[in-house]
Design a protein around this motif. Structure first.
Motif, PDB file in Angstrom:
ATOM      1  N   GLY A   1       0.879  -1.221  -0.026  1.00  0.00           N
ATOM      2  CA  GLY A   1      -0.110   0.067   0.002  1.00  0.00           C
ATOM      3  C   GLY A   1       0.777   1.318   0.041  1.00  0.00           C
ATOM      4  O   GLY A   1       1.447   1.758   1.024  1.00  0.00           O
ATOM      5  N   ARG A   2       1.223   1.919  -1.160  1.00  0.00           N
ATOM      6  CA  ARG A   2       2.124   2.697  -1.223  1.00  0.00           C
ATOM      7  C   ARG A   2       1.743   4.189  -1.964  1.00  0.00           C
ATOM      8  O   ARG A   2       2.741   4.691  -2.383  1.00  0.00           O
ATOM      9  CB  ARG A   2       3.424   2.285  -2.111  1.00  0.00           C
ATOM     10  CG  ARG A   2       3.981   0.983  -1.233  1.00  0.00           C
ATOM     11  CD  ARG A   2       5.123   0.425  -2.070  1.00  0.00           C
ATOM     12  NE  ARG A   2       5.490  -0.937  -1.484  1.00  0.00           N
ATOM     13  CZ  ARG A   2       6.606  -1.749  -2.009  1.00  0.00           C
ATOM     14  NH1 ARG A   2       7.179  -1.247  -3.120  1.00  0.00           N
ATOM     15  NH2 ARG A   2       6.873  -3.023  -1.445  1.00  0.00           N
TER      16      ARG A   2
ATOM     17  N   ASN B   1       3.629   1.124   4.940  1.00  0.00           N
ATOM     18  CA  ASN B   1       4.169   0.423   3.850  1.00  0.00           C
ATOM     19  C   ASN B   1       5.301   1.455   3.230  1.00  0.00           C
ATOM     20  O   ASN B   1       5.968   1.257   2.191  1.00  0.00           O
ATOM     21  CB  ASN B   1       3.418   0.077   2.808  1.00  0.00           C
ATOM     22  CG  ASN B   1       2.456  -1.406   3.231  1.00  0.00           C
ATOM     23  OD1 ASN B   1       1.897  -1.732   2.464  1.00  0.00           O
ATOM     24  ND2 ASN B   1       3.163  -1.717   4.202  1.00  0.00           N
ATOM     25  N   ILE B   2       5.475   2.980   3.571  1.00  0.00           N
ATOM     26  CA  ILE B   2       6.129   4.080   2.975  1.00  0.00           C
ATOM     27  C   ILE B   2       6.976   4.511   3.824  1.00  0.00           C
ATOM     28  O   ILE B   2       6.326   5.007   5.011  1.00  0.00           O
ATOM     29  CB  ILE B   2       5.528   4.633   1.976  1.00  0.00           C
ATOM     30  CG1 ILE B   2       4.224   5.495   2.716  1.00  0.00           C
ATOM     31  CG2 ILE B   2       4.825   4.017   1.013  1.00  0.00           C
ATOM     32  CD1 ILE B   2       3.170   6.079   2.020  1.00  0.00           C
TER      33      ILE B   2
ATOM     34  N   ALA C   1       8.935   7.956   5.332  1.00  0.00           N
ATOM     35  CA  ALA C   1       8.510   9.742   5.549  1.00  0.00           C
ATOM     36  C   ALA C   1       8.883  10.297   4.133  1.00  0.00           C
ATOM     37  O   ALA C   1       8.102  11.188   3.691  1.00  0.00           O
ATOM     38  CB  ALA C   1       9.344  10.204   6.694  1.00  0.00           C
ATOM     39  N   GLY C   2       9.951  10.105   3.312  1.00  0.00           N
ATOM     40  CA  GLY C   2      10.364  10.688   2.308  1.00  0.00           C
ATOM     41  C   GLY C   2       9.226  10.464   1.258  1.00  0.00           C
ATOM     42  O   GLY C   2       8.897  11.073   0.132  1.00  0.00           O
ATOM     43  N   ASP C   3       8.616   8.979   1.034  1.00  0.00           N
ATOM     44  CA  ASP C   3       7.857   8.545   0.130  1.00  0.00           C
ATOM     45  C   ASP C   3       6.334   9.243   0.341  1.00  0.00           C
ATOM     46  O   ASP C   3       5.654   9.603  -0.492  1.00  0.00           O
ATOM     47  CB  ASP C   3       7.515   7.171  -0.155  1.00  0.00           C
ATOM     48  CG  ASP C   3       8.654   6.314  -0.628  1.00  0.00           C
ATOM     49  OD1 ASP C   3       9.395   7.014  -1.499  1.00  0.00           O
ATOM     50  OD2 ASP C   3       8.978   5.400  -0.360  1.00  0.00           O
ATOM     51  N   VAL C   4       6.054   9.279   1.723  1.00  0.00           N
ATOM     52  CA  VAL C   4       4.746   9.873   2.124  1.00  0.00           C
ATOM     53  C   VAL C   4       4.868  11.638   1.631  1.00  0.00           C
ATOM     54  O   VAL C   4       3.899  11.864   0.972  1.00  0.00           O
ATOM     55  CB  VAL C   4       4.889  10.193   3.615  1.00  0.00           C
ATOM     56  CG1 VAL C   4       3.540  10.896   3.962  1.00  0.00           C
ATOM     57  CG2 VAL C   4       4.576   8.848   4.284  1.00  0.00           C
ATOM     58  N   THR C   5       6.197  12.441   1.604  1.00  0.00           N
ATOM     59  CA  THR C   5       6.142  13.725   1.231  1.00  0.00           C
ATOM     60  C   THR C   5       6.112  13.659  -0.483  1.00  0.00           C
ATOM     61  O   THR C   5       5.300  14.371  -0.859  1.00  0.00           O
ATOM     62  CB  THR C   5       7.329  14.138   1.593  1.00  0.00           C
ATOM     63  OG1 THR C   5       7.466  14.033   3.183  1.00  0.00           O
ATOM     64  CG2 THR C   5       7.585  15.630   1.028  1.00  0.00           C
ATOM     65  N   ALA C   6       6.663  12.540  -0.906  1.00  0.00           N
ATOM     66  CA  ALA C   6       6.855  12.617  -2.432  1.00  0.00           C
ATOM     67  C   ALA C   6       5.321  12.029  -3.019  1.00  0.00           C
ATOM     68  O   ALA C   6       5.103  12.587  -4.311  1.00  0.00           O
ATOM     69  CB  ALA C   6       7.853  11.637  -2.899  1.00  0.00           C
TER      70      ALA C   6
ATOM     71  N   VAL D   1      10.423   5.834  16.589  1.00  0.00           N
ATOM     72  CA  VAL D   1      11.059   7.098  15.332  1.00  0.00           C
ATOM     73  C   VAL D   1      10.413   6.877  14.050  1.00  0.00           C
ATOM     74  O   VAL D   1      10.017   7.780  13.475  1.00  0.00           O
ATOM     75  CB  VAL D   1      12.539   6.962  15.201  1.00  0.00           C
ATOM     76  CG1 VAL D   1      12.950   7.880  14.186  1.00  0.00           C
ATOM     77  CG2 VAL D   1      13.292   7.449  16.349  1.00  0.00           C
ATOM     78  N   ARG D   2      10.074   5.415  13.614  1.00  0.00           N
ATOM     79  CA  ARG D   2       9.485   4.918  12.207  1.00  0.00           C
ATOM     80  C   ARG D   2       8.145   5.629  12.459  1.00  0.00           C
ATOM     81  O   ARG D   2       7.573   6.317  11.279  1.00  0.00           O
ATOM     82  CB  ARG D   2       9.537   3.711  12.407  1.00  0.00           C
ATOM     83  CG  ARG D   2       8.464   3.395  10.972  1.00  0.00           C
ATOM     84  CD  ARG D   2       9.222   3.535   9.758  1.00  0.00           C
ATOM     85  NE  ARG D   2       8.549   2.942   8.558  1.00  0.00           N
ATOM     86  CZ  ARG D   2       7.472   3.269   8.002  1.00  0.00           C
ATOM     87  NH1 ARG D   2       6.875   4.603   8.392  1.00  0.00           N
ATOM     88  NH2 ARG D   2       6.972   2.750   6.973  1.00  0.00           N
TER      89      ARG D   2
END
Length: 380
Positions: A239-240, A264-265, A267-272, A309-310
């Motif tokens: 789920g990305r 499944n993603i 923090a960087g992918d959340v932003t992108a 932290v995740r």
């Protein structure tokens, strides 16, 4: 005359108690000739009744969750998982005193090392009570790739509505409901709420890991509590917030879209990816409510710093994207924090990540606090 009047009053009470059932029986009876007789039981393909929770009809196989064309657009792992029957169910009405089932799975892998076969590959049967509430009734326990079982017997005489959920982490080639040959089978009346489907796009948790039965994933629980059809687009580990999936979601006509992909993603992918995902949906649905969901807290994160932290970094990233969209003028977005999704005692998961049935009930309670008012506006 007094006896006749009392009988008439009784008839009026019965009619008021079961109006939906009477309508279904009159308009949507399944032809008994379509049943496949095996001994004293007639088996009916559930497609005769109508499968709920399937967003597309043009599928490669009868119980896929994506249309056939998606095989060319989504990643292979997403396509494979979309062939699992998570979230699919069938509502039906019958006067049967016992209910049987036959189902053939697409995989011989019936269970996982942290999830039982009843959730991975089983069926789950609920019945609607006189109060209008759904109650669990029986589970179909898989023992092989093809299964035949009497789900429940000894049902008192009467016509009732039932709800049968399909497996969460396996696909099905065919599913049949078995009833005594003399019993009637009808389609259920439309839901009284009149709501369009709630779409859940997410991870293994959304797909149902690790519910003990298909009806215990939070998406199914919420469907019963809110009287709403649900389309489960949970893909284990995948789920990305991908644009290809967002484009497919945009084809549907939902009441609410729930985005629950953080497990499944990064923090960087959340932003992108968050903004792009919403942009694709908003082109087709400028005003449909979208609910952003933070990841649940790992239940051992109180001690394991890396997991804490995740959770924290992914939540900061999602909240920032949410605030950007809100500042840009999107007034129909909502937010659900993840800290208390599974409770506060650490007892809600099987492995610190995937909910047990207890965890799913707790998660459903938190989701309902946000979804109920959103859906109430659509009922008005």
């Amino acid at each position: 005359m007094k006896t006749q009047m009392n009988a008439f009053r009784i008839l009026l009470v019965v009619a008021a108690t079961f109006p939906a059932i009477q309508t279904a029986a009159a308009a949507d009876a399944i032809d008994a000739a379509k049943g496949r007789v095996d001994g004293n039981v007639a088996y009916y393909d559930i497609r005769l009744i109508g499968v709920e929770g399937q967003g597309w009809s043009d599928t490669a196989a009868p119980f896929d969750r994506f249309p056939a064309k998606a095989e060319k657009s989504v990643r292979g792992s997403v396509w494979g998982l979309s062939r699992h029957s998570a979230g699919l169910c069938v509502r039906f009405v019958t006067d049967a005193t016992e209910i049987h089932a036959k189902w053939t799975l697409t995989s011989s892998n019936l269970a996982m090392n942290h999830m039982p076969s009843t959730g991975v590959s089983g069926l789950d049967l609920y019945v609607k009570t006189d109060s209008g509430k759904w109650r669990w009734l029986a589970v179909g326990r898989p023992t092989a790739q093809t299964n035949k079982a009497r789900l429940v017997g000894g049902i008192p005489a009467g016509t009732r509505e039932y709800l049968l959920y399909l497996p969460l982490y396996n696909g099905v080639k065919e599913v049949e409901i078995g009833l005594p040959k003399s019993a009637k089978l009808m389609k259920a009346a439309p839901r009284k709420s009149g709501l369009k489907p709630i779409i859940f796009y997410g991870t293994s948790i959304t797909q149902g890991g690790c519910a003990s039965r298909p009806g215990m994933v939070h998406t199914a629980i919420l469907g019963r509590w809110l009287d709403a059809p649900v389309i489960n687009l949970g893909f284990s580990g995948n789920g990305r917030m991908e644009p290809e999936v967002a484009s497919l979601i945009a084809e549907l006509d939902p009441s609410v879209i729930v985005l629950d992909c953080l497990p499944n993603i990064s923090a960087g992918d959340v932003t992108a990816r968050t903004g792009k995902c919403v942009e694709i949906i908003r082109k087709r649905h400028p005003h449909v409510p979208i609910l952003f969901v933070e990841d649940r807290s790992y239940t051992d994160s109180f001690l394991i710093e890396s997991k804490r932290v995740r959770n924290e970094t992914s939540r900061v990233a999602l909240k920032a994207e949410f605030e950007k969209l809100k500042a840009a003028g999107d007034g129909n977005i909502y937010y659900l924090e993840g800290e208390h999704l599974l409770g506060d005692d650490g007892e809600g998961t099987v492995d610190s990540s995937h909910p047990t049935d207890l965890g799913f009930v707790r998660q459903s309670e938190e989701f309902s606090k946000v979804l109920k008012p959103i859906l109430a506006k659509q009922r008005d």
